[in-house]
Write a protein that holds these residues in place. Structure first.
Motif, short mmCIF file in Angstrom:
data_model
loop_
_atom_site.label_atom_id
_atom_site.label_comp_id
_atom_site.label_asym_id
_atom_site.label_seq_id
_atom_site.Cartn_x
_atom_site.Cartn_y
_atom_site.Cartn_z
N LEU A 1 -5.17 -8.13 2.82
CA LEU A 1 -4.80 -9.08 1.78
C LEU A 1 -3.59 -8.52 1.02
CD1 LEU A 1 -5.49 -11.61 0.14
CD2 LEU A 1 -7.17 -10.27 -1.13
N GLY A 2 -2.42 -9.17 1.20
CA GLY A 2 -1.19 -8.67 0.58
C GLY A 2 -0.27 -8.14 1.66
N ALA A 3 0.48 -9.06 2.29
CA ALA A 3 1.31 -8.66 3.44
C ALA A 3 2.69 -8.21 2.99
CB ALA A 3 1.41 -9.83 4.42
N MET B 1 3.13 -2.18 1.95
CA MET B 1 1.95 -1.40 2.36
C MET B 1 1.07 -2.17 3.34
SD MET B 1 1.30 1.70 1.49
CE MET B 1 2.80 2.61 1.26
N GLY B 2 0.89 -3.45 3.07
CA GLY B 2 0.04 -4.28 3.95
C GLY B 2 0.58 -4.28 5.37
N CYS B 3 1.90 -4.44 5.51
CA CYS B 3 2.50 -4.47 6.86
C CYS B 3 2.40 -3.10 7.52
CB CYS B 3 3.96 -4.94 6.78
SG CYS B 3 4.09 -6.70 6.42
N LEU C 1 -4.01 -11.79 5.72
CA LEU C 1 -4.41 -12.95 4.92
C LEU C 1 -3.22 -13.36 4.07
CD1 LEU C 1 -7.95 -11.72 3.79
CD2 LEU C 1 -7.44 -13.50 5.47
N LEU C 2 -2.65 -14.51 4.36
CA LEU C 2 -1.46 -14.96 3.62
C LEU C 2 -1.89 -15.95 2.55
CD1 LEU C 2 1.03 -15.28 6.62
CD2 LEU C 2 0.53 -13.31 5.17
N ARG C 3 -1.04 -15.99 1.52
CA ARG C 3 -1.35 -16.74 0.30
C ARG C 3 -1.69 -18.21 0.56
NH1 ARG C 3 0.38 -15.69 -4.88
NH2 ARG C 3 1.76 -13.98 -4.37
N GLN D 1 -1.56 -6.00 -10.60
CA GLN D 1 -1.73 -7.17 -11.47
C GLN D 1 -2.13 -8.43 -10.70
OE1 GLN D 1 1.09 -5.57 -10.96
NE2 GLN D 1 2.79 -6.95 -10.52
N ASP D 2 -1.98 -8.43 -9.37
CA ASP D 2 -2.34 -9.60 -8.57
C ASP D 2 -3.71 -9.45 -7.91
OD1 ASP D 2 0.17 -10.79 -9.00
OD2 ASP D 2 1.06 -9.65 -7.35
N THR D 3 -4.30 -8.29 -8.05
CA THR D 3 -5.45 -7.96 -7.21
C THR D 3 -6.71 -8.76 -7.53
OG1 THR D 3 -4.54 -5.79 -6.78
CG2 THR D 3 -6.89 -6.03 -6.41
N GLN E 1 -4.29 0.17 -4.67
CA GLN E 1 -3.34 -0.06 -5.77
C GLN E 1 -3.00 1.22 -6.53
OE1 GLN E 1 -5.75 -2.17 -4.81
NE2 GLN E 1 -4.12 -3.48 -4.07
N ASN E 2 -1.86 1.17 -7.20
CA ASN E 2 -1.52 2.16 -8.21
C ASN E 2 -2.41 1.91 -9.42
OD1 ASN E 2 0.32 4.13 -7.74
ND2 ASN E 2 2.11 2.91 -8.32
N GLY E 3 -2.63 2.93 -10.23
CA GLY E 3 -3.44 2.75 -11.43
C GLY E 3 -4.90 3.01 -11.11
N SER F 1 0.46 8.79 -0.49
CA SER F 1 1.81 9.29 -0.76
C SER F 1 2.78 8.78 0.32
CB SER F 1 1.82 10.82 -0.81
OG SER F 1 1.36 11.34 0.41
N HIS F 2 2.32 7.85 1.17
CA HIS F 2 3.27 7.21 2.09
C HIS F 2 4.23 6.36 1.27
CE1 HIS F 2 1.55 8.19 6.00
NE2 HIS F 2 0.35 8.05 5.45
N GLY F 3 5.44 6.21 1.77
CA GLY F 3 6.39 5.33 1.10
C GLY F 3 6.85 4.25 2.07
N1 NAP Z 1 5.28 0.55 -1.23
C1 NAP Z 1 4.96 1.82 -1.40
O1 NAP Z 1 5.66 2.74 -0.94
C2 NAP Z 1 3.70 2.21 -2.15
C3 NAP Z 1 3.34 3.56 -2.19
C4 NAP Z 1 2.17 3.93 -2.84
C5 NAP Z 1 1.39 2.96 -3.45
N2 NAP Z 1 1.77 1.65 -3.41
C6 NAP Z 1 0.92 0.66 -4.08
O2 NAP Z 1 0.47 -0.28 -3.12
C7 NAP Z 1 0.32 -1.57 -3.74
C8 NAP Z 1 1.13 -2.59 -2.93
O3 NAP Z 1 2.49 -2.23 -3.02
P1 NAP Z 1 3.62 -2.85 -2.08
O4 NAP Z 1 4.84 -2.05 -2.29
O5 NAP Z 1 3.11 -3.05 -0.71
O6 NAP Z 1 3.81 -4.28 -2.80
P2 NAP Z 1 4.54 -5.58 -2.22
O7 NAP Z 1 5.51 -5.20 -1.16
O8 NAP Z 1 5.01 -6.35 -3.40
O9 NAP Z 1 3.35 -6.37 -1.51
C9 NAP Z 1 2.35 -7.06 -2.20
C10 NAP Z 1 2.03 -8.30 -1.39
O10 NAP Z 1 0.90 -8.95 -1.94
C11 NAP Z 1 1.12 -10.35 -1.82
N3 NAP Z 1 0.23 -11.08 -2.72
C12 NAP Z 1 0.19 -11.08 -4.07
N4 NAP Z 1 -0.78 -11.91 -4.51
C13 NAP Z 1 -1.36 -12.44 -3.41
C14 NAP Z 1 -2.41 -13.37 -3.22
N5 NAP Z 1 -3.05 -13.93 -4.27
N6 NAP Z 1 -2.75 -13.71 -1.96
C15 NAP Z 1 -2.09 -13.18 -0.90
N7 NAP Z 1 -1.09 -12.29 -1.01
C16 NAP Z 1 -0.72 -11.93 -2.27
C17 NAP Z 1 2.58 -10.49 -2.18
O11 NAP Z 1 3.05 -11.74 -1.76
P3 NAP Z 1 4.30 -12.44 -2.53
O12 NAP Z 1 5.50 -11.67 -2.14
O13 NAP Z 1 4.23 -13.82 -2.05
O14 NAP Z 1 4.02 -12.29 -4.00
C18 NAP Z 1 3.17 -9.33 -1.39
O15 NAP Z 1 3.41 -9.70 -0.06
C19 NAP Z 1 0.83 -1.40 -5.17
O16 NAP Z 1 -0.24 -1.19 -6.05
C20 NAP Z 1 1.69 -0.15 -5.11
O17 NAP Z 1 1.78 0.53 -6.34
C21 NAP Z 1 2.92 1.25 -2.77
#
Ligand code: NAP
Length: 375
Positions: free
Chosen positions: A42-44, A47-49, A72-74, A123-125, A146-148, A170-172
């Protein structure tokens, strides 16, 4: 490119017969989890991808036939824009991963989620998990990345300590384009449970780890994930908002005298607040830990600054915002964090308005930046 998405993929991902155990009133236990149970992500986003590709690759290696992971897409609009494949910089070829739209799924498909990996922003979780709640059973596992810490605590209370797992990583990763992820920093991931006690939790964690791409993403078990999340929260509260206020990379915070002074004051205050929280571990010398992180991640653009630069909501309410809530609950003043939070709110709303003519539209994703908070 053909668009082989829609419900068929969901069914393909669920061709394995649903284990009878899932349809009974069995509560979550330490029993082994059948491999066929599969994952829904949930959340593509980035990180999801990343996790979806790692899971699909693991399925390929284990010759599982069709992938045991689905996105799972929105909504239907998001599904229509999904090319049916996810690209990851780690892999030589795109991976075909099934996807399903959440909205409308209730009536049209027998979507049953056994293992849910939630990779939305903090904030969307709550909203995102609520949108699939009808598809969870009493035995479904929910893994939060999630962070936090607030969201992990809330969902652990809501769904029960046995069903909710937390991952700190700690993956980026960042998205070059939708469903096209760059694995910018190879790191580790720690899997644990809040309120984990005894051998049951150990067995649950072991069996869940077996379902995750443990080798590929270096997944370890952490029996004290709470302490890890508290420490990461403290460090993110010290660093992230300041990188926005000074519009700088992590390492520059140590070079700008005003920023350095704010960092030190923030560290002091964060330590004082957390000392008053019985569940929080001792922070030790936070200022030294923060300086170390800033040296190691000197070239990184914090996730909060990335969000602001893209005109998106940041996770600030789950970082300094949460810290202020904790302080209020303890009747403690926390003026430094409050001031930072207020400045952040102003900067965030300006950034959102600047990226949207109406000031309310949610911009879609794609980030040009490479780095993240990789503590
Ligand atoms: N990226 C990193 O390197 C990294 C590293 C460590 C930790 N994290 C943590 O991992 C979490 C995700 O980060 P991210 O970077 O992957 O964020 P992101 O790229 O913004 O991905 C979040 C995804 O969730 C989707 N989403 C939001 N609400 C939704 C809903 N109701 N139903 C379905 N999909 C929904 C968003 O879609 P829309 O675009 O349509 O809003 C977006 O595709 C965060 O808490 C972040 O702090 C990330």
């Amino acid at each position: 490119m053909a668009k082989p998405h829609h419900w068929d993929h969901l069914h393909a991902a669920q061709t394995a017969p649903v284990n009878a155990a899932y349809t009974t009133t069995m509560t979550l236990t330490d029993k082994p989890i059948p491999r066929a149970a599969g994952w829904h992500i949930l959340g593509a986003g980035a990180m999801g991808c990343l996790w979806a590709c790692a899971m699909a690759r693991q399925d390929e290696r284990q010759a599982m036939g069709s992938p045991q992971v689905s996105l799972l897409l929105r909504d239907q609009e998001a599904l229509a824009g999904y090319p049916g494949q996810v690209i990851c910089s780690d892999m030589e070829h795109p991976l075909s991963i099934p996807a399903v739209a959440i909205a409308g799924a209730d009536d049209q498909t027998p979507l049953q989620i056994h293992n849910l990996l939630v990779t939305t922003k903090a904030q969307d979780t709550l909203t995102a998990v609520a949108s699939v709640a009808n598809h969870l059973s009493t035995t479904s596992r929910i893994v939060l990345l999630q962070n936090g810490l607030k969201i992990q605590q809330q969902l652990t209370r809501l769904y029960g300590a046995e069903r909710v797992f937390c991952v700190s990583t700690s993956h980026g990763a960042w998205l070059k384009a939708p469903f096209d992820v760059v694995h910018a920093g190879n790191g580790d991931a720690w899997l644990g449970q809040l309120d984990a006690t005894g051998t049951c939790s150990r067995a649950r964690l072991q069996s869940l780890r077996q379902l995750l791409p443990a080798e590929q993403l270096n997944v370890h078990i952490d029996h004290d994930i709470g302490a890890r999340l508290w420490r990461k929260l403290a460090i993110n509260c010290a660093i992230n908002a300041l990188t926005v206020i000074h519009d700088c990379r992590n390492g520059e915070l140590l070079q700008i005298p005003e920023a350095r002074q704010s960092l030190s004051r923030l560290c002091d205050e964060i330590c004082k607040v957390l000392q008053a929280i019985p569940e929080a571990p001792p922070m030790g010398d936070l200022w030294t830990q923060v300086q170390h992180v800033l040296h190691v991640t000197a070239a990184n653009v914090s996730s909060t600054l990335q969000d602001i630069r893209r005109g998106r909501h940041s996770e600030i309410d789950h970082l300094n915002g949460y810290l202020c809530e904790l302080a209020s609950a303890q009747h403690m003043p926390c003026p430094v964090n409050r001031a930072v939070l207020q400045q952040m709110r102003v900067l965030e709303s300006r950034a959102i308005q600047a990226h949207s003519p109406t000031g309310s539209e949610r911009p879609r994703q794609s980030s040009p930046h490479r780095s993240t908070d990789r503590q």
